[in-house]
Structures are given as C-alpha cells and as structure tokens.
Design an enzyme around this catalytic site. Structure first.
Site, mmCIF file in Angstrom:
data_model
loop_
_atom_site.group_PDB
_atom_site.id
_atom_site.type_symbol
_atom_site.label_atom_id
_atom_site.label_comp_id
_atom_site.label_asym_id
_atom_site.label_seq_id
_atom_site.Cartn_x
_atom_site.Cartn_y
_atom_site.Cartn_z
ATOM 1 C CG ASP A 9 -2.188 0.744 1.084
ATOM 2 O OD1 ASP A 9 -2.306 1.530 0.132
ATOM 3 O OD2 ASP A 9 -3.083 0.584 1.942
ATOM 4 C CG ASP A 56 -9.619 2.502 -0.397
ATOM 5 O OD1 ASP A 56 -9.193 1.345 -0.597
ATOM 6 O OD2 ASP A 56 -9.011 3.333 0.306
HETATM 7 C C1 DGJ Z 1 -5.870 1.937 1.823
HETATM 8 C C2 DGJ Z 1 -6.237 0.743 1.017
HETATM 9 O O1 DGJ Z 1 -6.756 1.140 -0.219
HETATM 10 C C3 DGJ Z 1 -7.228 -0.113 1.778
HETATM 11 O O2 DGJ Z 1 -7.614 -1.214 1.006
HETATM 12 C C4 DGJ Z 1 -6.598 -0.553 3.080
HETATM 13 O O3 DGJ Z 1 -5.528 -1.413 2.820
HETATM 14 C C5 DGJ Z 1 -6.145 0.657 3.861
HETATM 15 N N1 DGJ Z 1 -5.318 1.516 3.082
HETATM 16 C C6 DGJ Z 1 -5.412 0.240 5.106
HETATM 17 O O4 DGJ Z 1 -4.889 1.297 5.776
#
Ligand code: DGJ
Length: 728
Positions: free
Chosen positions: A476, A546
């Site tokens: 991430d 997301d």
């Molecule tokens: C952002 C990501 O897009 C999510 O899927 C998740 O992993 C969060 N970060 C966790 O902090």
C-alpha cells in the site's frame, strides 16, 4: 513486425501489428515524421510533406528553406528542441556550460537491434525489435538516442530517449522528455482519465484546442488525479471505429503528457518526467535514461486501442510467471474489521469461507507495531503480539490448516512519527531540516532516494517474508510527498528528487518483489492512486479503488480498462449498505461486477449464514468458470455507463469460441424494457449457444441484432450471457 531503413530516401518504416510508423532523415539531418496509422506499403512518402502556415519565419544559416517546404518550427518532428526557431514544446531542454540553452540534435547514425535493451533501474516492456537513432549537436557534443520498439502481437510502439553529455563539462538537463510524436492537422478530441480517492480513472473527452493541453502529476507519484495516459482521437471515433492514438507512460513519479496543436493545426505529442521541479546535473560523459512511453494505435476506435494496450502489457510488461496464472480469490479483512481484530475474529472470518473456493486470506493494515489506528506504527514491521497473540505464526498456521494461503499488508514507503523507526531515525523521513513537515494520514514518507533508508526497509520487510510462510503481499501507499528534499545531496541536485524517488521505489520493488519470486504481490495506493504501467511491472494486479460500491465500480472499471487489462484490476465484493456510498445493491450485482477483474471478498464473513456460504461458493465457482476470459480474453466495452443507464463488458477468447457478456442497468423502471444489449467480438461465421436464451445463433446475428435485455426488476441489476461456439 519489422523495422526497415530505405537508404535511398533515408526513411525508417516501423511495421507492427496493424500499424505502420514512418519517418525520415531530411536534407538537413532532422528526424522528420511522415506517417502513423494503418499498415501501408514502403512508398516514398515525401509527397506528404506540407508547407505549413508561414508566420514570423526563422531561417537557420545554411539551412534556409528547411526541407524545401516549410521552416523548422513547423514540420512534424520526432524530437523538438528549443532555440533555433521551433517554438513548440521542446522534448529536451539543456543548459550548456556557457549558459546558453541550445541543442540542435541532428542525425548521427542508427542501429537496428533484434532485442530491446532494458532501461537501467526502471521497468520497461520486454522483447521487440528496436531501432536506435543517434542524434547529436555538433557544437556541444550533447546527444540523444531515440529508441523505437515494435511487436508482432500488439499494435504498440515503445519509445524512449537517452540523453548524453559528450562535452567535457557538466550540463543541466532542465527537461528530459521521453518522446515526441506528430499527427497531421485535423480536428481531434483528447481523452484522459481523471479522478480522486474513490473516483479513480473517470473518462473525460474534450475537443483538442489550439495551444498546449496537458495531463500531469506533481505529486511524486502517478496519482489518481490524472492517470499517466492520454488518447487523441478523431471527432467521429467511438468505441468501435475510427482512429485512436493512445499514449501510456511507464512511470510512477511526477509526469507530464502534452498535446500541442500549432498554428498549422498539426499536433505534437510529447512528455515524460515532469519538468516542473526537475533539473538533473549531467556530468561529462554521463547519460540520462528516460522512462518508456507506449504508443498504441487502432483504427477500431477506443476499444481497439485498449485491446492493443492490454495485449502489450500482458505479453511484454507484467511478470510472465503470474500474468496468465490462476489468481488468488481472497478474503481481505479491511472493511470487515478495520483496525479492530484479534486472532479469534480473524479465524472466524477465515473459517466462514473455508471450502467456498476463496483460497487466500489477506490480513490488512493493523497487524504490526503499535498500530491500533492510522496514527502510529508505520515502519515497525514487527508483529503486534498484543493483538495477535502467538505472533503471525498462529494465524498463518490456522489459515494453512484450512488449505488456504496467507497474505499480509505492508506500506513499506512510510513512517509514522509515533514509531520506533522514527524515534531511532527521524532523519529517514523526507523533509527540509529546520522546517516543519506536513503530515497526511498522520504519517511521513521515507526518503527512498537514500540507499541506507532503502536498505532498512528491505531488511525489515524481507525478514518478515523470510521468517514466515507468506504467499501474498498487499503493498500500500497512502500519501504523497511534501517538502521534497534529500539529506546529504548537494543543493544543485535537490531538484532531482522526484525522479530519484521513482528510482528508489523501483529499487525497493526489485529487492522485495523480485527477491521473493514465490510471493504474489498486489499493488495499492489508498485505493487505486498509483495504478500505472510501472507498478504493473512488479504487481500483476492493483487494488482498483477503495470505493467498493458496485454502481460506482462500473465507472471506475470502465475507465481503468481504457489502458489496463481487466486481470490487473483487483475488485472485491463488499457488504451493503456500502461503506463508501451507503448504497444497497444486490449481492449478485456486486459479484458480477467484481468478477470482471481479479475478484475477491472484503467483508466480515464471521456472521455468514449457511445460505451466504452457499451463495459465495456458487459465485466463486462461476468466477473460476470465467477466469480464463478474465486473464486472456479480448475486452469489448459494449455499453457506456458514462453516457447511458447501462454498463456492458464483453470478454472474448482469442479463438472466439468462448465469450461472456456482463451487462448492468443503473435504474430500473415500471415499464417493460426494450433495450437491446450490444454483442461484440464474436466470429460472424460461427454459431454460438447463448446461455439464458437456450438458443444457438450465428455470430453475425448476435452482433447485428444484439440481445434483448432481461434485467431483474429494480435498480442496479445485472445480466450475464455465456457464448459457446458449437459445431454445426
Ligand atoms: C488503503 C487501502 O486502499 C485499503 O484497502 C486498506 O488497505 C487501507 N489503506 C489500510 O490502511
């Protein structure tokens, strides 16, 4: 595929799948563009040279009347340079030792290589026959090599430039773009993909005006704001027909792509590393390699252009070991628990889906350091044994005992102020000494331009991967750089930061991703904010957004597919009401949309009923039945969710024996539906059994008549049809 040089006309013909690209070395040594489009014979194309508008004409001594028709600043060029009458966007800008900014880059020979050389320290396409044209300024010995690579299995040209300082003193590179390309005068539209968190890669189509139009990022990442992509298309080009020229940059830091329509109506495309906040000191004898840009051409509209990109990236960019292999179907705990979990909760989530076909559990953020919220712990890649008693081993063993694989979340490029790493090495965080640092998501970024910082990250992440049996990693990246500055770097080299950060990320990927070849890596960036070809080189799939709401996902996946194959889009089925939009959509719709990518599930399954389990099992079975099409099929965007009530994706096997149409209707109505769904990509002469219709029909009928839509009553419904070729 072939690259040919006709010595009598000094013309290069680049023939790839479905395209020819031609340019020549004109009478004064300039690389002058001639043609880019559908395949043509190797005729003498000098008759196509046009005069161009004459206005404030500049004459270069000894080169009056350049090319006999128009002056230098007008003719279609393969590389534009400033100072001698070309007032278009330069491809390169250099300050010589004397302080002047001239570089007249003229032909100095060429080579044709059977295999493309890789770029040092940067991802690039593999394979393909390659032309290298050497250009040189006779006065300063500043030089540029232009690379062109063509392929026989996809209609793209990979291009880049390498700049060389042949002088005895350093020069400053103030701009070092990767390419220039010319299109003849005409009325064009430009297409770009804009967005933000949760609205990534929305399609925008605008008329291309006179002057410079650009897409860019100044964020030291490719960003969700504008994807490193643009397409220039004819006014009448649509999904199915018309000329489409796509430009996709293989780069993950600040970039710019420009389309300049000049006074003659000709269009010059150029771009690469963003020269906003960029300068690179090039020592005597040194070279500077630019990132690769991939140009795709199709006369079959935007759909055809996308299929060229998809084939190029599947065949030549993404890790061959994973690109066509079975994708893990994951259960990810993020939306199910956020930071609130312990072993018991995680085990309940996994147990509920064991045996459904979901084969990998991915433990998301919160498993390490003091990480109970997003304000601490980043950089401390050691298990939080208060939350996970028994360490990682206990949950990993449990997952493995159920016959599933285990995945783990990292955010390797970050550091929290409240972390042991920061307490020990505050200087690892990017910032200007003495100035306050901006926070974003309460975190700082590590200065990956420095080797000792990269070494620390590689050591910590690889230790976890070495000491535990982990089959999957989610990587991430949740903020963008501020206060760009590197401790210890000379002041005149500080503007090298953004590019050095990209090189740092790639080095990290080489040393973590490539050093753990058995681990499957998924990319992510606060959703899909770093969804670019360079990341795809390391991560065969990337978390798309997301926003897991099926309705919004239709637009996000539609836009993303302009450039990126569906198999690269990580898509999850989540709970309703949706956490991002509060919308309630049917479970079938959520699965049908998620299955148009690398599918997975992301919800608290610990409360699953037997019926939920059975539904999930049936959905995953369905997915496995269509996975081959997701991995290898040709994509047709059959319904445009941006301009209608409908979304449609059709995936067709390369042999046209197998296909799947998934269509979605946003709003239902009270009345009978009279919509015919478009069917594309079949073989007109083959017969197909169509599921849901219980009929055998010919490809020609299906593609010309379509299928009467039979959506379920209500909003947000989907229909799917499988097409299987049958012997007569
Ligand atoms: C952002 C990501 O897009 C999510 O899927 C998740 O992993 C969060 N970060 C966790 O902090």
């Amino acid at each position: 595929m072939s690259i040919t040089f006709d010595a009598s006309t000094k013309t290069f013909y680049l023939d790839g799948k479905g395209m020819t690209y031609a340019f020549f070395i004109n009478e004064h040594g300039y690389a002058e563009h001639l043609y880019y489009g559908q395949p043509i014979a190797h005729d003498d194309l000098s008759y196509t040279r046009e005069r161009g508008v004459q206005s404030f004409v500049v004459k270069i001594p000894g080169k009056e009347n350049v090319n006999g028709l128009c002056y230098y600043g007008q003719f279609p060029t393969e590389l534009s340079f400033f100072g001698t009458g070309d007032y278009r966007e330069p491809t390169v800008a250099v300050t010589n030792a004397a302080g002047d900014r001239l570089a007249e880059l003229l032909y100095d020979g060429h080579e044709i290589l059977s295999e493309k050389p890789a770029i040092t320290g940067m991802p690039s396409m593999r394979g393909g026959e390659t032309l290298v044209v050497h250009l040189k300024d006779q006065f300063t010995a500043f030089a540029c090599d232009l690379y062109y690579t063509v392929y026989d299995d996809c209609g793209v040209i990979a291009r880049r430039a390498v700049y060389k300082n042949g002088a005895k003193t350093p020069v400053m590179l103030n701009r070092a773009y990767s390419f220039a390309m010319s299109l003849p005068g005409g009325d064009y539209d430009m297409i770009s993909l804009h967005g933000a968190w949760a609205t990534e890669r929305a399609v925008q189509r605008t008329p291309l005006p006179y002057g410079v139009t650009s897409v860019d990022s100044k964020r030291t990442t490719s960003s969700a704001t504008l994807n490193p992509f643009m397409a220039i298309v004819g006014k009448t080009t649509d999904e199915l027909q018309g000329n489409a020229y796509g430009v996709s940059l293989v780069y993950s830091s600040s970039y710019v792509l420009k389309a300049e329509k000049n006074e003659s109506g000709n269009v010059l495309l150029t771009g690469g590393i963003n020269d906003f906040d960029f300068a690179w000191k090039l020592g005597a004898g040194e070279s500077f390699e630019t990132p690769e840009v991939v140009l795709a051409y199709s006369h079959e509209g935007l759909g055809g252009m996308s299929r060229q990109f998809h084939d190029a990236y599947r065949n030549h960019l993404i890790n061959p070991r994973y690109v066509r292999s079975h994708r893990p179907v994951v259960i990810n705990n993020w939306e199910g628990t956020y930071f609130n979990f312990d072993n018991e909760k995680l085990k309940a989530i996994v147990k509920a889906v064991a045996g459904t076909g979901i084969d990998t559990f991915v433990l998301d953020d919160g498993w390490f350091g003091k990480r109970d919220n997003d304000r601490s712990g980043l950089g401390d890649w050691v298990v939080n044994s208060q939350k996970l008693q028994g360490g990682l081993t206990e949950i990993i063993n449990y997952v493995h005992s159920l016959g599933m694989n285990f995945g783990l979340w990292f955010e390797p490029e970050m550091i929290s102020e409240d972390s042991d790493l920061y307490r020990a090495h505050p200087d690892y965080a990017i910032g200007v000494p003495g100035r306050a640092r901006c926070t974003s998501r309460t975190q700082y970024m590590l200065d990956l331009t420095r080797k000792e910082v990269r070494d620390a990250v590689v050591g910590a992440v690889n230790k976890i991967l070495r000491e535990n049996q982990i089959e999957y990693v989610k990587w991430d990246y949740n903020r963008n750089v501020t206060e760009s500055f590197s401790l210890g770097r000379e002041p005149e080299r500080q503007a090298e930061f953004a590019h050095r950060y990209a090189l740092g990320v790639y080095d990290l990927c080489e040393r973590i991703v490539n050093a753990n070849p058995d681990v499957f890596f998924e990319g992510c960036s606060g959703g899909g904010a770093r969804f670019d070809p360079a990341m795809l080189y390391y991560f065969p799939q990337i978390w798309t957004s997301d926003d897991s709401d099926a309705e919004e996902r239709t637009r996000i996946q539609y836009g993303t597919s302009m450039v990126y194959p569906v198999s690269t889009m990580s898509c999850h089925v989540s709970v309703v009401p949706n956490h991002q939009t509060t919308r309630v959509t049917p479970m079938k719709t959520r699965a049908d949309i998620a299955h148009l990518g690398a599918t997975g599930y992301e919800l608290d399954t610990s409360s699953f009923t037997d019926e939920d389990r059975e539904t999930t099992k049936a959905q995953v079975e369905d997915y496995h039945g269509m996975e081959e099409l997701v991995l290898n099929g040709d994509l047709y965007r059959t319904e445009d969710i941006y301009n209608s009530n409908y979304f449609g994706f059709m995936l067709v096997s390369k042999d046209q024996n197998d296909a799947l149409l998934t269509a979605y209707r946003r709003m239902g109505g009270a009345q009978v539906e009279t919509k015919y769904l478009r069917v594309c990509g079949l073989d007109a002469n083959k017969k197909y059994r169509v599921s849901g219709l219980d009929k055998v029909l010919s490809g020609s009928t299906l593609m010309n008549v379509g299928l009467l839509a039979r959506f379920p009553r209500g909003d947000f419904g989907t229909v799917t049809h499988h097409f299987t070729a049958v012997e007569e």
